[in-house]
Design a protein around this motif. Structure first.
Motif, PDB file in Angstrom:
ATOM      1  N   MET A  31       0.839  -1.191   0.000  1.00 51.38           N
ATOM      2  CA  MET A  31       0.000   0.000   0.000  1.00 51.38           C
ATOM      3  C   MET A  31       0.879   1.248   0.000  1.00 51.38           C
ATOM      4  SD  MET A  31      -2.743  -1.108   2.937  1.00 51.38           S
ATOM      5  CE  MET A  31      -3.489  -2.708   2.947  1.00 51.38           C
ATOM      6  N   SER A  32       0.625   2.169  -0.913  1.00 51.02           N
ATOM      7  CA  SER A  32       1.438   3.380  -0.959  1.00 51.02           C
ATOM      8  C   SER A  32       0.610   4.617  -1.258  1.00 51.02           C
ATOM      9  CB  SER A  32       2.527   3.230  -2.030  1.00 51.02           C
ATOM     10  OG  SER A  32       1.943   3.024  -3.292  1.00 51.02           O
ATOM     11  N   THR A  33      -0.689   4.460  -1.393  1.00 50.40           N
ATOM     12  CA  THR A  33      -1.541   5.578  -1.781  1.00 50.40           C
ATOM     13  C   THR A  33      -2.406   6.088  -0.639  1.00 50.40           C
ATOM     14  OG1 THR A  33      -3.254   4.035  -2.537  1.00 50.40           O
ATOM     15  CG2 THR A  33      -1.631   4.775  -4.164  1.00 50.40           C
ATOM     16  N   GLY A  34      -2.115   5.638   0.579  1.00 53.48           N
ATOM     17  CA  GLY A  34      -2.924   6.090   1.697  1.00 53.48           C
ATOM     18  C   GLY A  34      -4.266   5.406   1.759  1.00 53.48           C
ATOM     19  N   SER A  35      -4.314   4.130   1.389  1.00 54.20           N
ATOM     20  CA  SER A  35      -5.589   3.420   1.321  1.00 54.20           C
ATOM     21  C   SER A  35      -6.232   3.216   2.689  1.00 54.20           C
ATOM     22  CB  SER A  35      -5.404   2.065   0.631  1.00 54.20           C
ATOM     23  OG  SER A  35      -4.484   1.260   1.336  1.00 54.20           O
ATOM     24  N   LEU A  36      -5.471   3.407   3.765  1.00 54.01           N
ATOM     25  CA  LEU A  36      -6.036   3.283   5.108  1.00 54.01           C
ATOM     26  C   LEU A  36      -6.441   4.640   5.688  1.00 54.01           C
ATOM     27  CD1 LEU A  36      -3.643   0.613   6.694  1.00 54.01           C
ATOM     28  CD2 LEU A  36      -5.908   0.267   5.705  1.00 54.01           C
ATOM     29  N   ALA A  37      -6.329   5.669   4.879  1.00 55.56           N
ATOM     30  CA  ALA A  37      -6.664   7.013   5.348  1.00 55.56           C
ATOM     31  C   ALA A  37      -8.164   7.160   5.557  1.00 55.56           C
ATOM     32  CB  ALA A  37      -6.177   8.055   4.344  1.00 55.56           C
ATOM     33  N   GLY A  38      -8.520   8.102   6.416  1.00 57.67           N
ATOM     34  CA  GLY A  38      -9.916   8.442   6.616  1.00 57.67           C
ATOM     35  C   GLY A  38     -10.302   9.569   5.675  1.00 57.67           C
ATOM     36  N   ARG A  39     -10.878  10.625   6.217  1.00 58.66           N
ATOM     37  CA  ARG A  39     -11.306  11.753   5.385  1.00 58.66           C
ATOM     38  C   ARG A  39     -10.114  12.508   4.795  1.00 58.66           C
ATOM     39  NH1 ARG A  39     -16.280  13.919   5.438  1.00 58.66           N
ATOM     40  NH2 ARG A  39     -15.382  16.011   5.210  1.00 58.66           N
ATOM     41  N   ILE A  40      -9.010  12.567   5.538  1.00 55.64           N
ATOM     42  CA  ILE A  40      -7.837  13.306   5.069  1.00 55.64           C
ATOM     43  C   ILE A  40      -6.920  12.345   4.314  1.00 55.64           C
ATOM     44  CG2 ILE A  40      -5.886  14.733   5.740  1.00 55.64           C
ATOM     45  CD1 ILE A  40      -7.422  15.440   8.286  1.00 55.64           C
ATOM     46  N   LYS A  41      -6.816  12.554   3.013  1.00 56.86           N
ATOM     47  CA  LYS A  41      -6.074  11.634   2.157  1.00 56.86           C
ATOM     48  C   LYS A  41      -4.871  12.333   1.521  1.00 56.86           C
ATOM     49  CE  LYS A  41     -10.420   9.314   0.995  1.00 56.86           C
ATOM     50  NZ  LYS A  41     -10.238   8.225   1.965  1.00 56.86           N
ATOM     51  N   PRO A  42      -3.824  11.576   1.222  1.00 57.66           N
ATOM     52  CA  PRO A  42      -2.656  12.161   0.556  1.00 57.66           C
ATOM     53  C   PRO A  42      -3.006  12.671  -0.839  1.00 57.66           C
ATOM     54  CG  PRO A  42      -2.166   9.986   1.465  1.00 57.66           C
ATOM     55  CD  PRO A  42      -3.643  10.153   1.530  1.00 57.66           C
ATOM     56  N   ALA A  43      -2.245  13.665  -1.289  1.00 60.39           N
ATOM     57  CA  ALA A  43      -2.333  14.192  -2.654  1.00 60.39           C
ATOM     58  C   ALA A  43      -3.671  14.856  -2.975  1.00 60.39           C
ATOM     59  CB  ALA A  43      -2.048  13.089  -3.675  1.00 60.39           C
ATOM     60  N   ILE A  44      -4.431  15.207  -1.957  1.00 60.39           N
ATOM     61  CA  ILE A  44      -5.693  15.920  -2.152  1.00 60.39           C
ATOM     62  C   ILE A  44      -5.539  17.332  -1.592  1.00 60.39           C
ATOM     63  CG2 ILE A  44      -8.150  16.013  -1.597  1.00 60.39           C
ATOM     64  CD1 ILE A  44      -7.471  13.700  -3.400  1.00 60.39           C
ATOM     65  N   ARG A  45      -5.945  18.322  -2.369  1.00 58.72           N
ATOM     66  CA  ARG A  45      -5.905  19.704  -1.887  1.00 58.72           C
ATOM     67  C   ARG A  45      -7.277  20.072  -1.336  1.00 58.72           C
ATOM     68  NH1 ARG A  45      -3.791  24.440  -5.739  1.00 58.72           N
ATOM     69  NH2 ARG A  45      -1.870  23.244  -5.398  1.00 58.72           N
ATOM     70  N   TYR A  46      -7.293  20.424  -0.064  1.00 58.98           N
ATOM     71  CA  TYR A  46      -8.540  20.796   0.599  1.00 58.98           C
ATOM     72  C   TYR A  46      -8.649  22.315   0.667  1.00 58.98           C
ATOM     73  CZ  TYR A  46      -8.531  15.892   1.928  1.00 58.98           C
ATOM     74  OH  TYR A  46      -8.511  14.524   1.883  1.00 58.98           O
ATOM     75  N   ARG A  47      -9.869  22.798   0.584  1.00 54.63           N
ATOM     76  CA  ARG A  47     -10.121  24.234   0.659  1.00 54.63           C
ATOM     77  C   ARG A  47     -10.951  24.555   1.891  1.00 54.63           C
ATOM     78  NH1 ARG A  47      -8.722  26.846  -3.934  1.00 54.63           N
ATOM     79  NH2 ARG A  47      -8.287  25.526  -5.753  1.00 54.63           N
ATOM     80  N   GLY A  48     -10.642  25.688   2.493  1.00 51.83           N
ATOM     81  CA  GLY A  48     -11.391  26.092   3.667  1.00 51.83           C
ATOM     82  C   GLY A  48     -10.953  27.464   4.120  1.00 51.83           C
ATOM     83  N   VAL A  49     -11.104  27.708   5.397  1.00 52.35           N
ATOM     84  CA  VAL A  49     -10.659  28.972   5.980  1.00 52.35           C
ATOM     85  C   VAL A  49      -9.761  28.668   7.166  1.00 52.35           C
ATOM     86  CG1 VAL A  49     -12.711  30.242   5.248  1.00 52.35           C
ATOM     87  CG2 VAL A  49     -12.665  29.140   7.501  1.00 52.35           C
ATOM     88  N   ALA A  50      -8.903  29.629   7.471  1.00 48.37           N
ATOM     89  CA  ALA A  50      -8.067  29.540   8.661  1.00 48.37           C
ATOM     90  C   ALA A  50      -8.493  30.616   9.641  1.00 48.37           C
ATOM     91  CB  ALA A  50      -6.594  29.708   8.304  1.00 48.37           C
ATOM     92  N   THR A  51      -8.607  30.220  10.890  1.00 49.10           N
ATOM     93  CA  THR A  51      -8.833  31.142  11.991  1.00 49.10           C
ATOM     94  C   THR A  51      -7.674  30.947  12.966  1.00 49.10           C
ATOM     95  OG1 THR A  51     -10.290  29.435  12.921  1.00 49.10           O
ATOM     96  CG2 THR A  51     -11.346  31.274  11.772  1.00 49.10           C
ATOM     97  N   ALA A  52      -7.695  31.659  14.077  1.00 46.93           N
ATOM     98  CA  ALA A  52      -6.581  31.569  15.024  1.00 46.93           C
ATOM     99  C   ALA A  52      -7.096  31.403  16.443  1.00 46.93           C
ATOM    100  CB  ALA A  52      -5.700  32.812  14.930  1.00 46.93           C
ATOM    101  N   TYR A  53      -6.317  30.667  17.254  1.00 48.01           N
ATOM    102  CA  TYR A  53      -6.666  30.508  18.665  1.00 48.01           C
ATOM    103  C   TYR A  53      -5.411  30.613  19.524  1.00 48.01           C
ATOM    104  CZ  TYR A  53      -4.960  25.606  18.951  1.00 48.01           C
ATOM    105  OH  TYR A  53      -4.187  24.468  18.964  1.00 48.01           O
ATOM    106  N   GLU A  54      -5.616  30.902  20.797  1.00 50.86           N
ATOM    107  CA  GLU A  54      -4.517  30.970  21.755  1.00 50.86           C
ATOM    108  C   GLU A  54      -4.164  29.548  22.170  1.00 50.86           C
ATOM    109  OE1 GLU A  54      -1.629  31.266  23.813  1.00 50.86           O
ATOM    110  OE2 GLU A  54      -2.321  33.259  23.175  1.00 50.86           O
ATOM    111  N   ALA A  55      -3.011  29.072  21.730  1.00 48.97           N
ATOM    112  CA  ALA A  55      -2.648  27.666  21.911  1.00 48.97           C
ATOM    113  C   ALA A  55      -2.077  27.347  23.282  1.00 48.97           C
ATOM    114  CB  ALA A  55      -1.654  27.250  20.828  1.00 48.97           C
ATOM    115  N   GLY A  56      -1.776  28.362  24.077  1.00 50.98           N
ATOM    116  CA  GLY A  56      -1.246  28.103  25.414  1.00 50.98           C
ATOM    117  C   GLY A  56       0.053  27.318  25.358  1.00 50.98           C
ATOM    118  N   ASP A  57       0.082  26.177  26.073  1.00 55.36           N
ATOM    119  CA  ASP A  57       1.304  25.365  26.115  1.00 55.36           C
ATOM    120  C   ASP A  57       1.384  24.350  24.979  1.00 55.36           C
ATOM    121  OD1 ASP A  57      -0.530  23.420  26.847  1.00 55.36           O
ATOM    122  OD2 ASP A  57       0.272  23.108  28.861  1.00 55.36           O
TER     123      ASP A  57
END
Length: 210
Positions: free
Chosen positions: A1-27
């Motif tokens: 297996m080399s194509t990420g066949s065990l991946a869930g929703r997030i798969k290799p070689a796929i470009r996802y689109r969305g938005v970025a926000t920010a949070y206070e990450a603390g430690d």
């Protein structure tokens, strides 16, 4: 297996689109329960793509419309109403892409397998014993798909919780050999991990780069 066949929703070689926000990450700790970290190039994955902790430890390359980019590690979950495709970046990471005052920017992101990475570690959860245990993988280059423990009857696949531990609720296999499989199908067998709760025990192995 080399194509990420065990991946869930997030798969290799796929470009996802969305938005970025920010949070206070603390430690740097978060829902994945890796613990505090000095590296705050991290992010929280939206609830849908977090997928009951399958996204934990994944490295994603985030690109902004202005051409800026950064690689972050997923250590947290961004609860609803965070939408599919959305990443809640640490303030330190967001500031590499845009001014914090902007608050929200369009992005694309892809799963990556980083070049520089040490060996992975194994940690037993608080309260683990020969009668019940939770097992966590730390520092893995690629997302973990499966964790198994060796029992008298062979390898046993453990259930993964949304707080990123794999559980043996009856204790069978606790303290014995562990086998970890990444989304590409590579299996690493780990012996010699003591049943010591709350101790990150280093190994000599790491998943291959893809």
């Amino acid at each position: 297996m080399s194509t990420g066949s065990l991946a869930g929703r997030i798969k290799p070689a796929i470009r996802y689109r969305g938005v970025a926000t920010a949070y206070e990450a603390g430690d740097g700790n978060g829902a994945c329960l890796y613990g505090p970290s000095g590296d705050l190039m991290i992010a929280a994955m939206n609830h849908t793509d977090y997928e009951s902790a399958k996204a934990c430890g994944a490295y994603v390359l985030v690109r902004a419309a202005n051409g800026a980019s950064i690689t972050v590690r997923i250590v947290n979950e961004c609860p609803l109403p965070c939408a599919p495709g959305q990443l809640d970046l640490s303030q330190q990471a967001f500031s590499r892409l845009a001014n914090l005052s902007v608050g929200r920017i369009p992005i694309t992101w892809t799963l990556v397998s980083p070049a520089a990475s040490g060996t992975l570690s194994i940690r037993y959860k608080t309260g683990s014993s020969q009668y019940w245990c939770g097992i966590q993988v730390i520092g893995h280059r690629n997302p973990v798909a499966v964790l198994e423990v060796r029992t008298a009857k062979g390898w046993r696949k453990l259930h993964r919780t949304d707080y990123n531990y794999f559980l043996a609720t009856d204790g069978d296999g606790c303290g014995r050999a562990i086998r970890v499989t990444d989304i590409y199908g590579e299996r690493l067998t780990i012996d010699g991990i003591a049943l010591k709760p709350d101790v990150a025990q280093p190994t000599r192995v790491q998943f291959a780069r893809h």
